[in-house]
Design a protein around this motif. Structure first.
Motif, PDB file in Angstrom:
ATOM      1  N   GLN A  49       0.831  -1.205   0.000  1.00  0.00           N
ATOM      2  CA  GLN A  49       0.000   0.000   0.000  1.00  0.00           C
ATOM      3  C   GLN A  49       0.865   1.254   0.000  1.00  0.00           C
ATOM      4  O   GLN A  49       0.520   2.255  -0.639  1.00  0.00           O
ATOM      5  CB  GLN A  49      -0.926   0.004   1.213  1.00  0.00           C
ATOM      6  N   ALA A  50       1.991   1.222   0.686  1.00  0.00           N
ATOM      7  CA  ALA A  50       2.893   2.374   0.708  1.00  0.00           C
ATOM      8  C   ALA A  50       3.440   2.665  -0.683  1.00  0.00           C
ATOM      9  O   ALA A  50       3.503   3.823  -1.107  1.00  0.00           O
ATOM     10  CB  ALA A  50       4.035   2.124   1.685  1.00  0.00           C
ATOM     11  N   VAL A  51       3.824   1.632  -1.404  1.00  0.00           N
ATOM     12  CA  VAL A  51       4.346   1.827  -2.758  1.00  0.00           C
ATOM     13  C   VAL A  51       3.256   2.392  -3.668  1.00  0.00           C
ATOM     14  O   VAL A  51       3.494   3.338  -4.438  1.00  0.00           O
ATOM     15  CB  VAL A  51       4.888   0.502  -3.324  1.00  0.00           C
ATOM     16  N   LEU A 108      -6.226  -5.232  10.748  1.00  0.00           N
ATOM     17  CA  LEU A 108      -5.156  -4.232  10.764  1.00  0.00           C
ATOM     18  C   LEU A 108      -4.833  -3.808  12.191  1.00  0.00           C
ATOM     19  O   LEU A 108      -5.735  -3.634  13.020  1.00  0.00           O
ATOM     20  CB  LEU A 108      -5.567  -2.997   9.961  1.00  0.00           C
ATOM     21  N   GLY A 109      -3.563  -3.620  12.464  1.00  0.00           N
ATOM     22  CA  GLY A 109      -3.141  -3.098  13.750  1.00  0.00           C
ATOM     23  C   GLY A 109      -2.899  -1.600  13.677  1.00  0.00           C
ATOM     24  O   GLY A 109      -2.918  -1.002  12.592  1.00  0.00           O
ATOM     25  N   PRO A 110      -2.648  -0.961  14.809  1.00  0.00           N
ATOM     26  CA  PRO A 110      -2.452   0.495  14.811  1.00  0.00           C
ATOM     27  C   PRO A 110      -1.220   0.948  14.033  1.00  0.00           C
ATOM     28  O   PRO A 110      -1.151   2.087  13.580  1.00  0.00           O
ATOM     29  CB  PRO A 110      -2.323   0.826  16.302  1.00  0.00           C
ATOM     30  N   GLY A 111      -0.241   0.069  13.862  1.00  0.00           N
ATOM     31  CA  GLY A 111       0.968   0.476  13.165  1.00  0.00           C
ATOM     32  C   GLY A 111       0.882   0.361  11.653  1.00  0.00           C
ATOM     33  O   GLY A 111       1.800   0.804  10.952  1.00  0.00           O
ATOM     34  N   VAL A 116       2.389   2.699   6.275  1.00  0.00           N
ATOM     35  CA  VAL A 116       1.964   3.105   4.947  1.00  0.00           C
ATOM     36  C   VAL A 116       2.403   4.526   4.648  1.00  0.00           C
ATOM     37  O   VAL A 116       3.015   4.817   3.603  1.00  0.00           O
ATOM     38  CB  VAL A 116       0.433   2.977   4.801  1.00  0.00           C
ATOM     39  N   TRP A 117       2.091   5.468   5.555  1.00  0.00           N
ATOM     40  CA  TRP A 117       2.399   6.879   5.280  1.00  0.00           C
ATOM     41  C   TRP A 117       3.901   7.130   5.277  1.00  0.00           C
ATOM     42  O   TRP A 117       4.417   7.902   4.467  1.00  0.00           O
ATOM     43  CB  TRP A 117       1.704   7.780   6.296  1.00  0.00           C
TER      44      TRP A 117
END
Length: 432
Positions: A49-51, A108-111, A116-117
């Motif tokens: 997702q980051a990419v 999904l966890g908090p991290g 991603v960002w």
């Protein structure tokens, strides 16, 4: 009155002080960020997702510098953009958790979004650096020399890349997994030539009365020889004495899904011989784009040879044909004009097979059954697909891009989701 004017103009004074981005930049970056977070078909890792987000944002930055706008419009653009991205972020979080719940994957966890960002920021900076480097190079060398250098680098680099990828595919095909054990019925030299997928197919066999035959791409010098070898192995192993023969068309890499094999053995109570012939060791996507004819030719040769051989028997066994993904394309082509008891295609690429009387297994979350250039401007044809997870609404262009991204992780889903199919690949095979 002056105090009111001063107060009301303060946001725009702030806009001039902070040097807000152009309205085109705000609009483009916001739109591309929202597009990168649009619902997909499969759970996505933070890295992936980051990419995707980083590439989309970088594209937005490059195309959004055209429209400037006044200070007031710039401020409005920033506010609207932030609101849109915030909404997309919340919606994406819910959508990803919905997919994970449907597929039995961890939520999904908090991290997750922190990764991603942060990762997207790194991607944007890296792409920005590449663009700046290219610009500086162009100014130093001049346009003409830059074009010449680019052409020369491409002429040298592309063949080198192709050679490297080909050698890496060959290395993968030659890999010997120490956990896969050679059956005593297979000679050591023949075992080496089977290839990685052939060894998995034969070595993963439990002690049962079914028969498995596989000719690897290195087992014989050409297609005709490989088919002849498979027929001989079928005869020598007792496969022709079974009541049922399944011709399993491998995927581009030579893979035959173990779930399908297990399903066939259950479906026919081990009274079955399963035969496969490898035609490539490249990934299915590469063979789909550049070597589809090889899949069709190989499938036709094997099916025709098996059909002719069993026709000469006093009591011919029942003939079945199975293919998954690219194997479904080859199988669909091969059964034309051949009498079979049943055919089954699992996860066939969009619009690439003739369904006819075949049983088709297609997960609604499988990007392979959806992806085609037509997805740019029209929703996918999901007739016959079985719902297995939440389905995203089709969006022009965006759905095409998101589905293309999902192709990269199509086989990472649990069995029964994405491009991963379960034992019903075998148990759902129709009868005569």
């Amino acid at each position: 009155m002056s105090a009111v004017v001063e107060t009301s103009s303060r946001p725009f004074a702030l806009a001039r002080t902070v040097a807000l981005p152009r309205v085109g930049t705000s609009a483009a970056v916001s739109a591309m960020t929202m597009a990168s977070l649009a619902p997909g078909l499969l759970p996505r890792t933070a890295t992936m997702q980051a990419v995707v987000t980083g590439v989309f944002v970088a594209l937005g930055l490059s195309v959004g510098r055209v429209v400037r706008g006044s200070d007031a419009v710039r401020l409005v653009g920033v506010v609207v953009g932030l609101l849109g991205v915030s909404w997309a972020f919340v919606a994406a979080d819910r959508w990803q958790d919905g997919l994970r719940a449907a597929m039995g994957a961890p939520l999904l966890g908090p991290g997750y979004w922190v990764q991603v960002w942060a990762g997207a920021g790194v991607v944007v900076l890296a792409l920005y650096g590449v663009v700046k480097l290219l610009g500086a190079t162009a100014r130093t060398l001049g346009p003409a020399l830059l074009v010449a250098v680019t052409v020369a680098a491409t002429a040298v680099g592309v063949p080198a890349l192709v050679d490297w990828r080909t050698s890496s595919y060959g290395a993968a095909n030659s890999f010997v997994d120490p956990d896969v054990h050679r059956p005593l019925s297979v000679a050591p030299a023949a075992w080496e030539r089977l290839g990685a997928e052939g060894r998995k197919f034969l070595g993963g066999r439990p002690t049962r009365s079914s028969v498995r035959v596989y000719a690897g791409i290195s087992s014989a010098p050409d297609l005709a020889s490989r088919v002849a070898l498979a027929i001989r192995e079928l005869e020598q192993s007792g496969g022709l004495t079974r009541s049922n023969i399944v011709v399993a068309i491998p995927t581009g890499s030579g893979w035959i899904d173990a779930n399908a094999v297990t399903g066939f053995e259950r479906r026919f109570h081990d009274d079955v011989a399963i035969v496969g012939v490898q035609y490539s060791y490249a990934p299915s996507w590469a063979t789909f784009l550049f070597g589809r004819r090889a899949a069709q030719d190989s499938a036709s040769a094997v099916v025709q040879a098996v059909a002719e051989r069993i026709a000469s028997l006093p009591h011919p066994p029942n003939l079945y044909v199975y293919g998954q993904s690219l194997g479904a394309i080859g199988g669909s082509h091969a059964v034309r004009g051949v009498a079979t008891c049943g055919t089954l295609w699992a996860g066939p690429p969009a619009g690439a097979v003739e369904r006819g009387s075949a049983t088709v297994l297609a997960n609604s979350s499988d990007p392979v059954i959806r992806w085609s250039p037509r997805l740019l401007y029209a929703p996918p044809d999901l007739s016959g697909a079985r719902p297995d997870a939440p389905a995203p609404q089709w969006l022009p262009v965006v759905s095409f891009l998101q589905t293309a991204v999902d192709l990269l992780a199509a086989l990472d889903a649990p069995a029964g989701h994405g491009h991963r199919y379960a034992v019903d690949q075998g148990t759902a095979m129709p009868g005569c």
